[in-house]
Design a protein around this motif. Structure first.
Motif: not given
Length: 79
Positions: A21-23, A27-34, A71-73
């Motif tokens: 959900r955080i990912g 993504r919707a906000q254009g932020l990096t996941l890691y 994180r991979e998920s």
């Protein structure tokens, strides 16, 4: 032991769902996941005071692996 194993599995799966959900939000906000700094902060907080049980090095490895798997998920999610 079986009940504790089921609880452990449930908590790890709940963490993975939250990471997805955080990912999706990131993504919707254009932020990096890691965010290695944030992951380091979380691991440091988890290691806090020594407890009886696993050796700290081993516990740190396990917790880091759970964080990485979640994180991979999140990266694989299409949410």
């Amino acid at each position: 032991m079986d009940a504790l194993n089921l609880t452990l599995r449930g908590v790890i799966q709940a963490r993975a769902r939250l990471a997805r959900r955080i990912g999706a939000v990131k993504r919707a906000q254009g932020l990096t996941l890691y965010d290695p700094e944030r992951e380091g902060q979380m691991l440091h907080a988890l290691m806090g005071e020594p407890e009886d049980g696993l050796a700290p090095e081993r516990l740190s490895e396990i917790l880091a692996e759970i964080i990485a798997a979640c994180r991979e998920s999140a990266q694989l999610s299409d949410d």
